[in-house]
Design an enzyme around this catalytic site. Structure first.
Site, PDB file in Angstrom:
ATOM      1  N   HIS A  92       0.865  -1.192   0.000  1.00 60.02           N
ATOM      2  CA  HIS A  92       0.000   0.000   0.000  1.00 60.02           C
ATOM      3  C   HIS A  92       0.893   1.231   0.000  1.00 60.02           C
ATOM      4  O   HIS A  92       1.787   1.351   0.847  1.00 60.02           O
ATOM      5  CB  HIS A  92      -0.904  -0.001   1.232  1.00 60.02           C
ATOM      6  CG  HIS A  92      -1.561   1.322   1.479  1.00 60.02           C
ATOM      7  ND1 HIS A  92      -2.358   1.937   0.538  1.00 60.02           N
ATOM      8  CD2 HIS A  92      -1.533   2.177   2.548  1.00 60.02           C
ATOM      9  CE1 HIS A  92      -2.785   3.101   1.025  1.00 60.02           C
ATOM     10  NE2 HIS A  92      -2.290   3.265   2.233  1.00 60.02           N
ATOM     11  N   HIS A  94       1.285   5.723  -0.885  1.00 64.34           N
ATOM     12  CA  HIS A  94       0.681   7.022  -1.182  1.00 64.34           C
ATOM     13  C   HIS A  94       1.470   7.645  -2.336  1.00 64.34           C
ATOM     14  O   HIS A  94       1.728   8.841  -2.339  1.00 64.34           O
ATOM     15  CB  HIS A  94       0.750   7.946   0.037  1.00 64.34           C
ATOM     16  CG  HIS A  94       0.077   7.414   1.261  1.00 64.34           C
ATOM     17  ND1 HIS A  94       0.211   7.990   2.503  1.00 64.34           N
ATOM     18  CD2 HIS A  94      -0.750   6.345   1.436  1.00 64.34           C
ATOM     19  CE1 HIS A  94      -0.508   7.314   3.386  1.00 64.34           C
ATOM     20  NE2 HIS A  94      -1.095   6.297   2.768  1.00 64.34           N
ATOM     21  N   TYR A 119       0.745  -4.114 -20.421  1.00 68.21           N
ATOM     22  CA  TYR A 119       1.305  -4.502 -19.113  1.00 68.21           C
ATOM     23  C   TYR A 119       0.426  -4.040 -17.963  1.00 68.21           C
ATOM     24  O   TYR A 119       0.329  -4.714 -16.935  1.00 68.21           O
ATOM     25  CB  TYR A 119       2.754  -4.015 -18.981  1.00 68.21           C
ATOM     26  CG  TYR A 119       3.633  -4.878 -19.833  1.00 68.21           C
ATOM     27  CD1 TYR A 119       4.037  -6.134 -19.380  1.00 68.21           C
ATOM     28  CD2 TYR A 119       3.983  -4.501 -21.122  1.00 68.21           C
ATOM     29  CE1 TYR A 119       4.782  -6.972 -20.179  1.00 68.21           C
ATOM     30  CE2 TYR A 119       4.733  -5.329 -21.934  1.00 68.21           C
ATOM     31  CZ  TYR A 119       5.136  -6.563 -21.453  1.00 68.21           C
ATOM     32  OH  TYR A 119       5.850  -7.400 -22.240  1.00 68.21           O
TER      33      TYR A 119
HETATM   34 ZN   LIG Z   1      -2.431   4.936   3.410  1.00 74.41          ZN
END
Ligand SMILES: [Zn+2]
Length: 212
Positions: A92, A94, A119
């Site tokens: 995860h 940002h 891709y």
């Molecule tokens: Zn986050």
């Protein structure tokens, strides 16, 4: 790969993401599933300076077994693992371009980024948008679960991507492909584009056995 090698791999991957500007400050987290629980990067940790011995080890109820307190975003990972039994790892971030797309008005919530390249189709597939929730809101986990049963990558609105893979490299490669395609999408915003069409996507599905 044994647990100690996986711990080293998480730290090396975190450093690489940090050095390339994909995980600034203490943003982003990485997890890997184990036979007896899962490893997650700790809360307030900089991915560029992780210590293999201090990674958070959790059980499947989310209880800390060892290491530093886990990232406050642990529930995002748990929600994804609960729906994706074969996931070996989750990333995860940002990262700037994916986060920028996640803030755009008028996105197709079923398909945030068009199939610009083969891709992107092969590594990410269709990318749904998870509606905005404040950090820590348990309803965000429900919203992820509702989409993760059909998608291994989702984009959290006004936040960033959550991507699972069969192992850590697969999750990293898919996350990086998503970030690069988000960059292309932004670069092309004022340019007429011709994304892959349905027949071209079907050809990829058939040739590579994709489940999109
Ligand atoms: Zn986050």
């Amino acid at each position: 790969m044994n647990e100690s090698a996986l711990r080293e791999q998480i730290c090396a991957s975190g450093q690489s993401l940090y050095e390339r500007g994909l995980a600034p400050g203490s943003s982003g987290n990485i997890s890997v599933s184990l036979a007896d629980g899962w490893l997650l990067t700790p809360t307030n940790a900089c991915l560029g300076r992780l210590d293999p011995a201090r990674l958070s080890k959790l059980d499947w109820q989310g209880k800390l077994i060892s290491g530093d307190p886990a990232s406050k975003e642990a529930f995002l990972h748990r929600a994804m693992y609960e729906e994706r039994g074969r996931a070996g790892a989750i990333v995860h971030l940002h990262s700037s371009h994916a986060a920028a797309v996640s803030c755009m008005a008028g996105l197709d919530p079923c398909d945030c980024i068009p199939p610009l390249t083969a891709y992107f189709v092969m590594k990410v597939g269709r990318l749904p948008l998870v509606p905005y929730h404040r950090p820590g809101d348990p309803k965000l986990a429900d919203a992820i679960r509702a989409l993760a049963c059909r998608h291994h990558a989702v984009l959290l609105a006004n936040h960033g991507p959550v991507v699972s893979g069969t192992d850590l490299n697969a999750a990293l490669y898919a996350t990086e492909e998503l970030e690069e395609t988000a960059k292309l999408f932004l670069l092309l915003r004022n340019t007429p584009v011709s994304p892959l069409n349905g027949a071209q996507i079907n050809e990829l599905k058939e040739t590579f056995g994709l489940d999109l």
